[in-house]
Scaffold this active site. Structure first.
Site, PDB file in Angstrom:
ATOM      1  N   GLU A  44       0.818  -1.203   0.000  1.00  3.98           N
ATOM      2  CA  GLU A  44       0.000   0.000   0.000  1.00  3.98           C
ATOM      3  C   GLU A  44       0.865   1.272   0.000  1.00  3.98           C
ATOM      4  O   GLU A  44       0.591   2.203  -0.737  1.00  3.98           O
ATOM      5  CB  GLU A  44      -0.899  -0.031   1.251  1.00  3.98           C
ATOM      6  CG  GLU A  44      -1.750   1.187   1.466  1.00  3.98           C
ATOM      7  CD  GLU A  44      -2.997   1.162   0.605  1.00  3.98           C
ATOM      8  OE1 GLU A  44      -3.251   0.119  -0.027  1.00  3.98           O
ATOM      9  OE2 GLU A  44      -3.689   2.190   0.553  1.00  3.98           O
ATOM     10  N   ASP A  45       1.875   1.296   0.834  1.00  3.11           N
ATOM     11  CA  ASP A  45       2.581   2.558   1.087  1.00  3.11           C
ATOM     12  C   ASP A  45       3.964   2.695   0.465  1.00  3.11           C
ATOM     13  O   ASP A  45       4.564   3.756   0.538  1.00  3.11           O
ATOM     14  CB  ASP A  45       2.754   2.764   2.608  1.00  3.11           C
ATOM     15  CG  ASP A  45       1.421   2.857   3.325  1.00  3.11           C
ATOM     16  OD1 ASP A  45       0.432   3.169   2.648  1.00  3.11           O
ATOM     17  OD2 ASP A  45       1.383   2.612   4.535  1.00  3.11           O
TER      18      ASP A  45
END
Ligand code: MN
Length: 742
Positions: free
Chosen positions: A92-93
């Site tokens: 996700e990051d």
């Protein structure tokens, strides 16, 4: 944040220390080769997050380590889950892709990470959390339960470290937690996690009450411990004499559950008797478990008299979430009721770690209640046209409720939520049986469909081929399965009937020389104020509307050609938002005329100055101000976060706000007189209404009054409490029972 100087060397040491603690927690489940896999995941996560920090300023890697630690230690998950927890924010990051993960750790890990990433919208603090997201989350639950367990660990750690978040985010996250995550933890049998999530939510949504109860609990701690010692001493002695290995202890109940009791029963803190429960954990062989639990029960009830209504036997029939235990409430010293929970170590581990512990003990778990439940969730998610919010409401109803056990005519045992009806039972067995159900025999006696079943009932369903599902069935069924089946059946039926209406309309339009096309149909729909074309066709078919009305429509069309189009709902909302956003700190100041923004104080919780509040943008009624602890607020914030507006009071003494007090006491001549004197004369407060009920010397009254602010109200409550004969004074939310829609 960048201006701060970090001691990187010290941080490096701390990271390694935390990593080692994680390894230690993993030890019970580690197998050959597992350790290097965990290390590999840790290295990747450390590298990927190396430039990131949490809101608190701490290195970001603390978070995945902590989530992995919770997964291993508090849920009892194995290596695969620990690896996934360490990597849960990586895709996700950071720049690492799902393919990278699959190459390094294989398909299984990649699939779980994919699930965690897909539902990350749920955890994204910037996006609004909506029912559709919840639904997505439940879909992954049906796929691989580990996804949801890791998500719960993630949520728990975020809740534990929320102090650095801005207030409105704390509120939103806490609302989501109480709305869905705590019930899910409960449903998956994670009792400790559920209690902690509830307490943490309350700490942020109702800080004052939380602190008040915590303080009260602390004040009486020494006294309570003495009492517990005197209660368990004799039990321990006899258990030992009879050769049991057991640990016996008192456990305080959670602040959230105490608060629930205070609210539900309308009693002050001092009158809540069960602030703790006694636990007897037996060291018992699997084959002796049941007999041992009942022996311990016999010892306890020889010493203390049990309340016959409070015996719960979840040893013979475990709860659907796997919980096993024997509960009883007995009369302890000094005339105090005490709850005693008896279980074995195995049962205790299941009560703590839920699902994972369950798997450990059951070789094949296909017969466990939990698996049946997950199967039910799967079925439910298949129903094609349930609206997401409806679905969530139906689903949530089944998360928290207690279960009852019902027998089929052949003696098979079925589990249903408490308050389930004969019709729920029919749908539970088969949806066709439910759809054709006309009645039931409960313990050989004929009863209607809506009959509420009791624990232990034996039920036989009576059907007729002529029967079809009816609208009013929705008023009494409680299971999500029955609700969704009835709804989809009704919709099907409606569609079938609507087809006739559509044909009628086509013919009519032809005769009026109006073209039959989507645009015109939706115009007619708007003109006659139907929410959808389906509703319009249905109303035509059933004769609810007369097609002669369409002449008026034709006329109005001609005259309104120059009319300005109706304003769009979204742009309307945006407009108000921009108006608020352009103000200081994006905050709506209540009581300030300069802002020229319309708002109303909501009547479901009657906020007064000094209360913690927020603004909620309604579709038709402008901004409404609610208390953060309003009964409706969690639902509003959890589902419509994007319509929440920060709000705060400005000082204003000249205005008065309506609020309610519920007063109890011992009836005494002149009590009402004294009461009204204090309110009207001493405090100069206006009363809107007062209702008093007194019987057998007990006095109960509700008073609606106008006060300036919270301080004013608290002073008044203090003063009323001092009147002789008054036993409790509690503020209540609303003078009407109805809940307000969004
Ligand atoms: Mn996370």
């Amino acid at each position: 944040m960048n201006e701060l100087v970090f001691d990187l060397e010290a941080e490096k040491k701390e990271i390694l220390k935390r990593y080692r603690a994680l390894l230690k927690a993993c030890k019970p489940t580690l197998q050959k080769g597992d350790k290097s896999m965990v290390r590999h995941a840790f290295d990747i996560s450390l590298e990927a997050h190396k430039d990131m920090r949490r809101k608190s300023g701490e290195p970001y890697i603390y978070h995945p380590i902590a989530v992995a630690q919770i997964a291993a230690e508090e849920i009892g998950l194995g290596t695969t889950s620990v690896v996934c927890a360490l990597l849960h924010d990586v895709v996700e990051d950071t720049s690492i892709t799902l393919e990278d993960i699959e190459n390094e750790f294989g398909k299984k890990v990649a699939k779980i990470i994919d699930g965690l990433t897909k539902i990350s919208g749920v955890l994204d603090y910037n996006s609004s959390l909506q029912a559709e997201n919840f639904r997505k989350m439940l879909l992954t639950l049906a796929d691989d339960v580990r996804v949801i367990l890791i998500k719960l660990a993630d949520r728990l750690h975020n809740m534990r470290t929320m102090d650095y978040m801005p207030r409105e985010k704390q509120l939103k996250i806490a609302s989501e937690t109480i709305y869905l995550y705590a019930p899910l933890a409960h449903r998956l049998g994670l009792y400790s996690m559920k209690s902690e999530l509830e307490d943490l939510s309350m700490k942020y949504t109702e800080p004052e009450t939380y602190k008040f109860i915590a303080r009260k609990l602390n004040e009486k701690k020494a006294e309570r411990e003495l009492y517990i010692q005197s209660f368990i001493g004799p039990i321990e002695d006899i258990l030992r004499e009879q050769g049991f290995k057991a640990s016996v202890y008192g456990r305080p109940k959670s602040i959230h559950s105490i608060w629930n009791k205070i609210k539900k029963k309308g009693i002050p803190f001092e009158e809540v008797y069960d602030l703790f429960a006694i636990r007897i954990i037996l060291d018992s062989k699997l084959e002796n478990e049941k007999a041992d639990c009942w022996k311990a029960y016999s010892i306890v009830t020889d010493l203390y008299r049990p309340n016959p209504d409070r015996l719960r036997d979840w040893v013979s029939s475990p709860k659907a979430n796997g919980y096993e235990s024997l509960h009883t409430t007995v009369m302890g010293p000094k005339g105090q009721w005490v709850e005693v929970q008896i279980r074995t170590q195995r049962m205790n581990e299941i009560a703590k770690k839920g699902f994972a512990a369950h798997w450990k003990y059951k070789e094949s778990s296909s017969d466990s209640g939990l698996d049946q439940w997950i199967q039910k969730v799967r079925d439910l998610l298949k129903s094609p046209d349930s609206n997401a919010l409806d679905f969530l409401d139906d689903f949530k109803m089944n998360l928290f409720s207690d279960e009852i056990f019902i027998f089929t005519p052949k003696g098979e045992l079925m589990q249903l939520p408490a308050n389930a009806t004969a019709l729920d039972f029919a749908f539970e067995i088969h949806s066709d049986l439910g759809a054709r159900c006309i009645g039931a025999k409960v313990n050989h006696k004929l009863v209607p469909l809506s009959h509420k079943l009791q624990n232990g009932d034996q039920v036989e369903i009576i059907t007729s081929t002529k029967q079809t599902p009816k609208e009013d069935w929705l008023n009494f069924v409680v299971t999500a399965k029955a609700r969704s089946k009835i709804k989809s059946n009704l919709k099907e039926e409606k569609r079938r009937i609507a087809e006739n209406g559509k044909e009628l309309l086509e013919r009519k339009l032809k005769s009026l020389k109006i073209t039959y096309n989507t645009e015109n149909i939706s115009k007619i729909c708007n003109y006659l104020k139907f929410p959808s074309t389906l509703d319009l066709f249905f109303a035509i078919a059933t004769g609810e509307i007369d097609l002669k009305n369409l002449k008026d429509f034709q006329a109005s069309e001609k005259s309104s050609e120059n009319k300005v189009p109706e304003r769009n709902e979204n742009s309307h909302i945006e407009g108000i938002f921009n108006k608020v956003k352009s103000k200081d700190n994006d905050t709506l100041l209540i009581g300030e005329d300069l802002q020229k923004i319309d708002y109303k104080l909501s009547s479901c919780c009657n906020p007064i100055p000094g209360d913690d509040v927020f603004g909620f943008l309604t579709i038709n009624d402008g901004i409404k101000i609610h208390r953060t602890n309003c009964p409706n607020s969690t639902k509003l914030m959890a589902n419509y976060g994007y319509r929440v507006i920060k709000a705060k009071w400005t000082s204003q003494k000249e205005l008065a706000f309506l609020t309610g007090l519920r007063i109890k006491g011992i009836d005494d001549l002149g009590l009402i007189n004294k009461l009204t004197t204090v309110i009207s004369n001493d405090f100069k407060v206006n009363m809107r209404s007062i209702t008093v009920d007194s019987s057998d010397g007990i006095f109960e009254g509700s008073i609606m009054i106008y006060v300036n602010d919270k301080q004013h109200l608290e002073d008044l409550i203090k003063k009323i409490t001092q009147i002789k004969g008054i036993t409790s004074v509690v503020r209540f939310d609303s003078d009407k029972k109805t809940q307000q829609g969004a």
